[in-house]
Design a protein around this motif. Structure first.
Motif, short mmCIF file in Angstrom:
data_model
loop_
_atom_site.label_atom_id
_atom_site.label_comp_id
_atom_site.label_asym_id
_atom_site.label_seq_id
_atom_site.Cartn_x
_atom_site.Cartn_y
_atom_site.Cartn_z
N GLN A 218 5.46 -14.00 8.49
CA GLN A 218 6.68 -14.34 7.76
C GLN A 218 7.39 -13.08 7.27
OE1 GLN A 218 6.19 -17.48 4.92
NE2 GLN A 218 8.03 -16.87 3.81
N ALA A 219 6.62 -12.15 6.72
CA ALA A 219 7.22 -10.91 6.21
C ALA A 219 7.88 -10.12 7.34
CB ALA A 219 6.15 -10.06 5.52
N SER A 220 7.31 -10.23 8.53
CA SER A 220 7.86 -9.44 9.63
C SER A 220 9.30 -9.82 9.92
CB SER A 220 7.01 -9.63 10.89
OG SER A 220 7.29 -10.88 11.49
N MET A 221 9.62 -11.09 9.76
CA MET A 221 10.99 -11.50 10.08
C MET A 221 12.00 -11.01 9.05
SD MET A 221 11.34 -12.43 12.99
CE MET A 221 13.07 -12.86 13.00
N LEU A 222 11.51 -10.61 7.87
CA LEU A 222 12.42 -10.03 6.89
C LEU A 222 12.95 -8.71 7.43
CD1 LEU A 222 10.16 -10.49 3.73
CD2 LEU A 222 12.03 -11.98 4.46
N THR A 223 12.15 -8.07 8.28
CA THR A 223 12.54 -6.74 8.77
C THR A 223 13.36 -6.82 10.04
OG1 THR A 223 10.69 -6.43 10.28
CG2 THR A 223 10.28 -5.95 7.97
N GLY A 224 13.53 -8.01 10.58
CA GLY A 224 14.36 -8.13 11.77
C GLY A 224 13.60 -8.60 12.98
N SER A 225 12.44 -8.02 13.23
CA SER A 225 11.70 -8.42 14.43
C SER A 225 10.22 -8.17 14.28
CB SER A 225 12.22 -7.63 15.63
OG SER A 225 11.35 -7.82 16.74
N LEU A 226 9.46 -9.08 14.86
CA LEU A 226 8.01 -8.91 14.93
C LEU A 226 7.68 -7.66 15.75
CD1 LEU A 226 5.71 -10.81 13.98
CD2 LEU A 226 5.78 -11.90 16.20
N GLY A 227 8.62 -7.25 16.57
CA GLY A 227 8.41 -6.10 17.45
C GLY A 227 8.46 -4.76 16.74
N LEU A 228 8.61 -4.79 15.42
CA LEU A 228 8.74 -3.53 14.67
C LEU A 228 7.52 -3.23 13.82
CD1 LEU A 228 12.35 -4.12 13.35
CD2 LEU A 228 11.68 -2.46 15.08
N LEU A 229 6.65 -4.24 13.64
CA LEU A 229 5.62 -4.07 12.61
C LEU A 229 4.26 -3.62 13.13
CD1 LEU A 229 6.17 -6.72 9.87
CD2 LEU A 229 7.31 -4.57 10.34
N PRO A 230 3.81 -2.49 12.62
CA PRO A 230 2.51 -1.95 13.01
C PRO A 230 1.40 -2.53 12.12
CG PRO A 230 3.55 -0.43 11.50
CD PRO A 230 4.49 -1.61 11.65
N SER A 231 0.16 -2.24 12.46
CA SER A 231 -0.91 -2.56 11.53
C SER A 231 -2.09 -1.63 11.74
CB SER A 231 -1.35 -4.01 11.66
OG SER A 231 -2.31 -4.16 12.68
N ALA A 232 -2.85 -1.49 10.67
CA ALA A 232 -4.07 -0.68 10.72
C ALA A 232 -5.20 -1.54 10.19
CB ALA A 232 -3.91 0.55 9.81
N SER A 233 -6.31 -1.57 10.91
CA SER A 233 -7.48 -2.30 10.44
C SER A 233 -8.56 -1.28 10.14
CB SER A 233 -7.97 -3.28 11.50
OG SER A 233 -6.91 -4.13 11.87
N LEU A 234 -8.92 -1.19 8.87
CA LEU A 234 -9.79 -0.11 8.44
C LEU A 234 -11.13 -0.62 7.95
CD1 LEU A 234 -7.12 1.82 6.30
CD2 LEU A 234 -7.55 2.01 8.75
N GLY A 235 -12.19 0.14 8.26
CA GLY A 235 -13.52 -0.20 7.78
C GLY A 235 -13.91 0.70 6.62
N ALA A 236 -15.15 0.56 6.20
CA ALA A 236 -15.62 1.39 5.09
C ALA A 236 -15.86 2.81 5.59
CB ALA A 236 -16.90 0.82 4.54
N LYS A 237 -15.79 3.77 4.68
CA LYS A 237 -16.10 5.15 5.05
C LYS A 237 -17.61 5.33 5.10
CE LYS A 237 -12.06 7.76 3.79
NZ LYS A 237 -11.08 7.06 2.99
N ASN A 238 -18.09 6.10 6.06
CA ASN A 238 -19.52 6.41 6.06
C ASN A 238 -19.77 7.67 5.22
OD1 ASN A 238 -18.91 8.65 7.55
ND2 ASN A 238 -19.58 7.79 9.50
N LYS A 239 -21.00 8.19 5.27
CA LYS A 239 -21.37 9.31 4.39
C LYS A 239 -20.49 10.54 4.58
CE LYS A 239 -26.04 8.87 4.82
NZ LYS A 239 -26.49 8.40 5.88
N ASP A 240 -20.09 10.82 5.83
CA ASP A 240 -19.25 12.01 6.04
C ASP A 240 -17.77 11.70 5.89
OD1 ASP A 240 -21.71 11.95 7.63
OD2 ASP A 240 -20.35 11.60 9.35
N GLY A 241 -17.47 10.60 5.23
CA GLY A 241 -16.06 10.31 4.96
C GLY A 241 -15.31 9.81 6.17
N LYS A 242 -16.01 9.55 7.27
CA LYS A 242 -15.34 9.03 8.47
C LYS A 242 -15.29 7.51 8.41
CE LYS A 242 -14.86 12.33 11.88
NZ LYS A 242 -13.75 12.86 11.11
#
Ligand code: IPM
Ligand code: MG
Length: 368
Positions: free
Chosen positions: A258-282
């Protein structure tokens, strides 16, 4: 030129328009490798329906282990009507869900930013959307997407029953809420937490845990609770009231479309899926446009590569600590929009309509 250590990027183009949009990112990566002191090592493999067609499974163990070992996974899109009637466990989407779950990518960041050049592309009035900058943080490895029991089973009266279960534990809620509060601190310092605490116990727990975390660690951040249906309405009524929205897997899926259409197009919106950091911060991470495989326009050069290119910019920022390159890439996208180039989804009278490839080339030419 001093080269930094090789950084492994796994490209999983997938189905439909996936290969076309990932191809434009590949061009960007190659450009960064040759023109800047970066040394990305690209690997590419099959996922989704194309993997099913070749190997009878939407993701092979080999590809799965490659993803486990990559600093960055860039995914295009999976699925399409061709695979509608295959066994549930073999559906293209299962690959995506397995990657999210097994890589423990619990926080899905879905920014909705309305570029000033595109205020007229939105179906909403310009004054409602201009300057919009929302970050939706969607919980990605829990809730009804993964809860047990699940399935379809016969019941006594000869009918069948479809079952899915919505569950959340305290720690699942707290870790994603932390991501939201931390992001808010770098933005407008405001978090809206959405659930259905009026009908669901899991929603009540969600609300209580977010509030408790706030009171313990994030008192300086403004926190509001909102019922998810109200949030859906408020996104249309007055979207600029929001800064960071944190919500569960299913509500996040819907609210982000729904929020994507506020920006004009679904074709504009990126996403990042992030996990927890391990011991070395990766941290493990996967980046993908929020649009799907759009089989109806696949192979026609009509897809907008901007969502995928901006997803790669998020990878540069969140996984690779290359903030400057990320900013340059985002700026290049804006420059191209300023020049009046538009793919079909954001076409406007008086602007130049370009293909997927032409859009990618134009963005790269602005990096120079
Ligand atoms: C998304 C998509 C996926 C989801 C599908 C393709 C499984 O809609 O990433 O938003 O429901 O999470
Ligand atoms: Mg979705």
């Amino acid at each position: 030129m001093i080269k930094v250590k090789k950084r492994k990027i796994l490209l999983l183009p997938g189905d439909g328009i996936g290969p076309e949009v990932i191809n434009e990112v590949k061009k960007v990566i190659k450009w960064l490798n040759t023109k800047r002191s970066l040394d990305f090592q690209i690997d590419e493999d099959l996922v989704g329906g194309v993997s099913y067609d070749k190997y009878g499974t939407p993701i092979t163990d080999e590809v799965f282990y490659k993803a486990l070992e990559s600093e960055v996974v860039m995914l295009g899109a999976v699925g399409g009507p061709k695979w509608d009637n295959i066994e549930f466990s073999k559906k293209p989407e299962r690959a995506l869900l397995k990657l999210r779950k097994e890589l423990k990518l619990f926080a899905n960041l879905r920014p909705a930013i309305c570029f000033k050049q595109l205020v007229d592309a939105s179906t909403l009035k310009p004054e409602i959307v201009s300057g919009l900058d929302i970050m939706i943080v969607r919980e990605l490895t829990g809730g009804i997407y993964f809860g047990e029991p699940r399935g379809i089973k016969p019941i006594d009266n000869g009918e069948r029953k479809g079952i899915n279960t919505h569950t959340y534990t305290s720690s699942e809620i707290i870790r994603v809420a932390k991501v939201a509060f931390e992001l808010a601190k770098k933005r407008k310092n405001k978090v809206t937490s959405c659930e259905k605490s009026n009908v669901m116990e899991a929603g009540q727990l969600w609300k209580e845990e977010v509030q408790a975390l706030h009171d313990e660690e994030y008192k300086e951040v403004e926190l509001n609770h909102m019922l998810a249906d109200n949030c859906s309405m408020q996104l249309l009524r007055n979207p600029k009231q929001f800064d960071v929205i944190v919500t569960d897997n299913l509500f996040g899926d819907m609210l982000s479309d729904q929020a994507s259409m506020l920006t004009g197009s679904l074709g504009l919106l990126p996403s990042a899926s992030l996990g927890a950091k391990n011991k070395d911060g990766k941290m493990r991470a996967m980046y993908e446009p929020i649009h799907g495989s759009a089989p109806d326009i696949a192979g026609k050069g009509l897809a907008n590569p901007i969502a995928t290119i901006l997803s790669f910019a998020m990878a540069l920022r969140y996984s690779l600590d290359l903030d400057k390159d990320a900013g340059d890439l985002e700026k290049a996208v804006e420059d191209v929009l300023n020049d009046g180039l538009r793919t079909k989804d954001i076409a406007e009278k008086g602007k130049k309509e370009v293909s997927t490839k032409e859009m990618g080339d134009a963005i790269i030419s602005k990096l120079k």
